[in-house]
Design a protein around this motif. Structure first.
Motif, PDB file in Angstrom:
ATOM      1  N   LEU A 271       0.836  -1.204   0.000  1.00 59.88           N
ATOM      2  CA  LEU A 271       0.000   0.000   0.000  1.00 59.88           C
ATOM      3  C   LEU A 271       0.869   1.253   0.000  1.00 59.88           C
ATOM      4  O   LEU A 271       0.606   2.217  -0.715  1.00 59.88           O
ATOM      5  CB  LEU A 271      -0.910   0.001   1.231  1.00 59.88           C
ATOM      6  CG  LEU A 271      -2.124  -0.915   1.158  1.00 59.88           C
ATOM      7  CD1 LEU A 271      -2.772  -1.036   2.529  1.00 59.88           C
ATOM      8  CD2 LEU A 271      -3.138  -0.383   0.158  1.00 59.88           C
ATOM      9  N   LEU A 272       1.917   1.223   0.813  1.00 61.31           N
ATOM     10  CA  LEU A 272       2.780   2.394   0.930  1.00 61.31           C
ATOM     11  C   LEU A 272       3.484   2.669  -0.388  1.00 61.31           C
ATOM     12  O   LEU A 272       3.563   3.815  -0.844  1.00 61.31           O
ATOM     13  CB  LEU A 272       3.807   2.163   2.045  1.00 61.31           C
ATOM     14  CG  LEU A 272       4.534   3.408   2.524  1.00 61.31           C
ATOM     15  CD1 LEU A 272       3.548   4.410   3.085  1.00 61.31           C
ATOM     16  CD2 LEU A 272       5.559   3.040   3.591  1.00 61.31           C
ATOM     17  N   SER A 273       3.967   1.602  -1.014  1.00 61.39           N
ATOM     18  CA  SER A 273       4.682   1.803  -2.271  1.00 61.39           C
ATOM     19  C   SER A 273       3.734   2.300  -3.358  1.00 61.39           C
ATOM     20  O   SER A 273       4.084   3.178  -4.158  1.00 61.39           O
ATOM     21  CB  SER A 273       5.388   0.503  -2.652  1.00 61.39           C
ATOM     22  OG  SER A 273       5.183   0.190  -3.977  1.00 61.39           O
ATOM     23  N   ALA A 274       2.499   1.775  -3.375  1.00 62.40           N
ATOM     24  CA  ALA A 274       1.517   2.262  -4.350  1.00 62.40           C
ATOM     25  C   ALA A 274       1.145   3.707  -4.049  1.00 62.40           C
ATOM     26  O   ALA A 274       0.996   4.528  -4.958  1.00 62.40           O
ATOM     27  CB  ALA A 274       0.272   1.374  -4.333  1.00 62.40           C
ATOM     28  N   ALA A 275       1.007   4.023  -2.760  1.00 60.25           N
ATOM     29  CA  ALA A 275       0.642   5.392  -2.374  1.00 60.25           C
ATOM     30  C   ALA A 275       1.742   6.360  -2.774  1.00 60.25           C
ATOM     31  O   ALA A 275       1.485   7.472  -3.226  1.00 60.25           O
ATOM     32  CB  ALA A 275       0.380   5.475  -0.871  1.00 60.25           C
TER      33      ALA A 275
END
Lengths: 429, 182
Positions: A271-275
Motif C-alpha cells: 500500500l505504501l509503495s503504491a501510495a
C-alpha cells in the motif's frame, strides 16, 4: 509574448533540476506575482486550485490502477503468464525472446505501467535468455522495448491521464489501444523472429498440448482481470475508476489467495509503495492542472491553434510536427508530465484540423513509449539497467535498434488512423 | 527529542497514506458491489437500507489527502524527479549549487502554498460551507492543503540539510518503477 514568457520561466525552472511538479507550480506563481497586479486574492486561486483541480472521480483511476499493478507485480502472476507465453511460442526460432514479448503484452493487459511490466517480466526472462545463450544486449533491448507495451495495451495510466486532461472518454481510449498494442507486439515478435533466424538464436522444445492447457489454466485468473476491466467498462457495469478499484481488489485476491505471492502482512508495504507512486503522479497532475489553467486564462491554446490554422498546415504536416515535438519532449520529461502539459495545447489544434482526439491520444501514447526506451530519462532504461546490472549507456545502445522499429511503427499509427479508430468505432457507434 | 519527533512523524505519515489508499479501495469496491446487488430482488431487504451515494465524494477526499501527504513522503523517498540533464553535465560545485537551489525552490513553493492554503481554510471556515454529500465542514476537508504542504516543506528542508551535511540525496528505487515496489 505571454506564451514565450511562461514557457521561458518553465524551461529555466525545469533545467535547474527542480521536480517537474514544483516547476509547473512555481511558473504559475511567478507569472501571477509578476503580471497580475499582485493581490493575495488572485494568488489565492492557486491554493484553491490545488484542491479543486483534483476533485474529479475520473482522476482517481490512477491510484487504483497503480495499486492493482503493484499487487500483481509482486503477487507471483508474472511467472504464470511467462509459462503460458513460453508454451505458445517458445518452440519457434528465438522462442524465448518471442515469449518475453508475448508475456509483456499479456502482462500489459493487467498493468497500466511500462516500468512495472519491465520489472515483472524482465526480472524472470532476462536471466533466462542470457542463460540460454542470447546476447545480453539483445535480451535487454527486447525486454525494455516490449515492456513499453504496458501503456499502450489497456488498462493504461498514461491514457487515463490523457483522458482526464482532455475530457475524453477513458473507455474509448482503452478500446483504441487494443489493436495498436497487439499489432505492435506482433511487429516486435516479427523483428525478433527475423533477427533470430539470421543470428541463429536457440529454440525451446515444443510444448505439449497438455502444457499449453495447464499453463493457460494457471495464467487464467490473472488474464481474467482485463476481461473484468474492459468488459465492465464497455458493458456499462462500472466507470473506468470503479473498474480500477475492482481491479485492485481482484488483484489482491489473486495475489494473496490464488497465486500466494503475497501475504496479508505484506500489505502495508505494498500500500505504501503504491501510495508513494500515486501521490507523485497526483502531485504532478495537480500542478499541471494549475499550469493549464494559467494557459487557458491567458488564451494560449486558442492563440496557438489560430497560429497553426493561419499557417495552413495540412493535418499530416501537423501530425509530423506533433511527433517531433513529443519525441523531443520525451527526451527530458516522463510521460504523465508531457501529456498533462501538451495534450490541452495540442487537442484544440488537432480538432480544428479534423484529427480525432482518440487518435491523437494513441499517437501520444506511442510517442511516450519511444521516450521510455530513449535516454536520458527513459524509465524503462533505468529499470532494465537495474535488472540486468548493466550501465545506462550500454542499455541505451542495446535499445537503439528498437527505437527505429518503434519510430517506423509510430509513422504507421500516425498515418493510418483506422488502426486506432476501428475498434472503438465498431463498439461505440 | 528531535529524533523521536521525526520518528513519530515518519510513521504517522506512512500509516496515514497507506490507510487512505486501503480505505478508498474498499469503499469504492463496496459501493460497486452494493449497486450491482441492489438489482437482485431478494437481496433488496438488505441492500435497500444502505446508501452509498457518498462513496465517490469520500473516495475523492481520501485520495486528495493521500496525494498531499504522499507528496511529502515522496520528497523523503526522492520520487519527485526533475530534468537532470544540466545537473549531470555540470561540475561538482555547480551541481551542488543547483541541487540546493532546486530543493530551496521546493521548500519555498510548498511554504507559499501552505501559507495561502491556511488563508483559504480560514476563509472557508468563515463561510460555514459543507460538502455536498457527506455534509462535512469544508474547511476541515481543505486542511490537507496547508498541512500537507507544510509537511512537504519540512521534508524539503530535511533533505536539503542532509545534502549540505553529507552530500547524499534520497534515491528512488529506480525511477517511478518504485511504482510497483520493485
Amino acid at each position: 509574448m505571454n506564451v514565450t514568457l511562461i514557457l521561458l520561466i518553465l524551461l529555466l525552472l525545469l533545467l535547474s533540476s527542480t521536480p517537474i511538479s514544483i516547476a509547473l507550480g512555481m511558473t504559475v506563481l511567478t507569472f501571477l506575482v509578476l503580471f497580475s497586479s499582485f493581490a493575495l486574492d488572485t494568488v489565492d486561486i492557486v491554493s484553491q486550485r490545488l484542491f479543486t483541480g483534483l476533485e474529479s472521480f475520473a482522476i482517481m483511476a490512477v491510484p487504483f490502477f497503480v495499486l492493482s499493478g503493484t499487487l500483481l507485480t509482486e503477487g507471483g502472476i508474472a511467472a504464470r503468464i511467462i509459462r503460458f507465453a513460453l508454451a505458445l511460442v517458445g518452440w519457434m526460432r528465438g522462442g524465448l525472446a518471442m515469449a518475453a514479448i508475448l508475456a509483456c503484452a499479456f502482462f500489459a493487459t493487467i498493468s497500466g505501467s511500462s516500468p512495472a511490466t519491465v520489472v515483472a517480466i524482465g526480472s524472470i526472462m532476462l536471466p533466462a535468455m542470457v542463460k540460454h545463450g542470447y546476447p545480453k544486449r539483445f535480451a535487454v533491448g527486447v525486454i525494455a522495448t516490449s515492456g513499453s507495451l504496458g501503456i499502450l495495451i489497456p488498462p493504461s495510466i498514461v491514457m487515463i491521464i490523457y483522458a482526464v486532461s482532455t475530457s475524453e472518454s477513458a473507455g474509448k481510449l482503452f478500446m483504441a489501444g487494443v489493436v495498436p498494442g497487439f499489432l505492435l507486439a506482433g511487429v516486435l515478435m516479427l523483428v525478433t523472429y527475423v533477427t533470430a533466424r539470421v543470428k541463429n538464436f536457440p529454440t525451446m522444445p515444443r510444448a505439449s498440448a497438455r502444457e499449453v492447457w495447464v499453463s493457460f489454466k494457471e495464467a487464467f485468473w490473472g488474464l481474467m482481470l482485463v476481461v473484468i476491466v474492459m468488459g465492465g467498462i464497455y458493458g456499462g457495469i462500472f466507470t473506468p475508476t470503479e473498474a480500477a478499484a475492482v481491479a485492485a481488489v481482484y488483484s489482491f485476491i489473486a495475489a494473496v489467495c490464488i497465486y500466494r505471492g503475497l501475504k496479508v502482512r505484506d500489505m502495508p508495504k505494498v500500500l505504501l509503495s503504491a501510495a508513494n507512486t500515486s501521490a507523485m503522479l497526483l502531485y504532478i497532475i495537480t500542478n499541471a492542472i494549475l499550469f493549464s489553467f494559467l494557459l487557458t486564462s491567458e488564451q494560449i491554446p486558442q492563440v496557438l491553434s489560430q497560429w497553426v490554422v493561419d499557417q495552413q498546415l495540412s493535418p499530416w504536416m501537423f501530425l509530423l510536427a506533433v511527433n517531433v515535438a513529443l519525441l523531443v519532449a520525451g527526451q527530458f520529461m516522463e510521460p504523465s508530465s508531457i501529456i498533462l502539459i501538451l495534450a490541452p495545447l495540442l487537442l484544440p489544434i488537432a480538432k480544428s484540423l479534423g484529427i480525432d482526439p482518440i487518435h491523437l491520444g494513441v499517437i501520444m501514447t506511442v510517442n511516450m513509449e519511444i521516450g521510455m526506451i530513449h535516454p536520458p530519462v527513459g524509465l524503462n532504461l533505468f529499470v532494465a539497467s537495474h535488472i540486468a546490472r548493466m550501465g545506462m549507456t550500454e542499455v541505451s545502445i542495446a535499445c537503439l535498434p528498437w527505437v527505429f522499429v518503434l519510430l517506423a511503427y509510430l509513422a504507421l499509427v500516425t498515418y493510418v488512423p483506422a488502426i486506432s479508430l476501428w475498434l472503438p468505432g465498431l463498439l461505440y457507434s | 527529542m528531535g529524533r523521536i519527533f521525526n520518528r513519530v512523524l515518519d510513521r504517522l505519515e506512512e500509516w496515514l497514506i497507506a490507510s487512505f489508499m486501503a480505505a478508498a479501495t474498499f469503499i469504492i469496491f463496496a459501493a460497486v458491489l452494493h449497486r450491482q446487488s441492489s438489482a437482485i430482488p431478494w437481496l433488496w431487504d438488505y441492500t435497500g437500507a444502505l446508501n452509498f451515494s457518498w462513496a465517490q465524494e469520500l473516495c475523492i477526499y481520501l485520495f486528495i489527502w493521500m496525494a498531499k501527504f504522499g507528496a511529502a513522503y515522496g520528497v523523503r523517498t526522492g520520487i519527485h524527479i526533475g530534468v537532470d540533464v544540466v545537473v549531470n553535465a555540470a561540475g561538482p560545485r555547480l551541481k551542488r549549487v543547483l541541487v540546493v537551489l532546486a530543493l530551496a525552490l521546493g521548500a519555498f513553493f510548498t511554504a507559499v502554498i501552505a501559507f495561502m492554503g491556511a488563508r483559504w481554510v480560514w476563509f472557508i471556515h468563515g463561510t460555514g460551507q459543507v460538502s455536498p454529500d457527506l455534509e462535512w465542514p469544508m474547511w476541515v476537508v481543505y486542511l490537507c492543503i496547508p498541512l500537507g504542504s507544510a509537511l512537504m516543506c519540512y521534508r524539503f528542508l530535511q533533505v536539503m540539510a542532509r545534502f549540505v551535511k553529507t552530500g547524499v540525496l534520497p534515491v528512488p528505487s529506480h525511477g517511478s518503477a518504485a511504482e510497483e515496489g520493485a
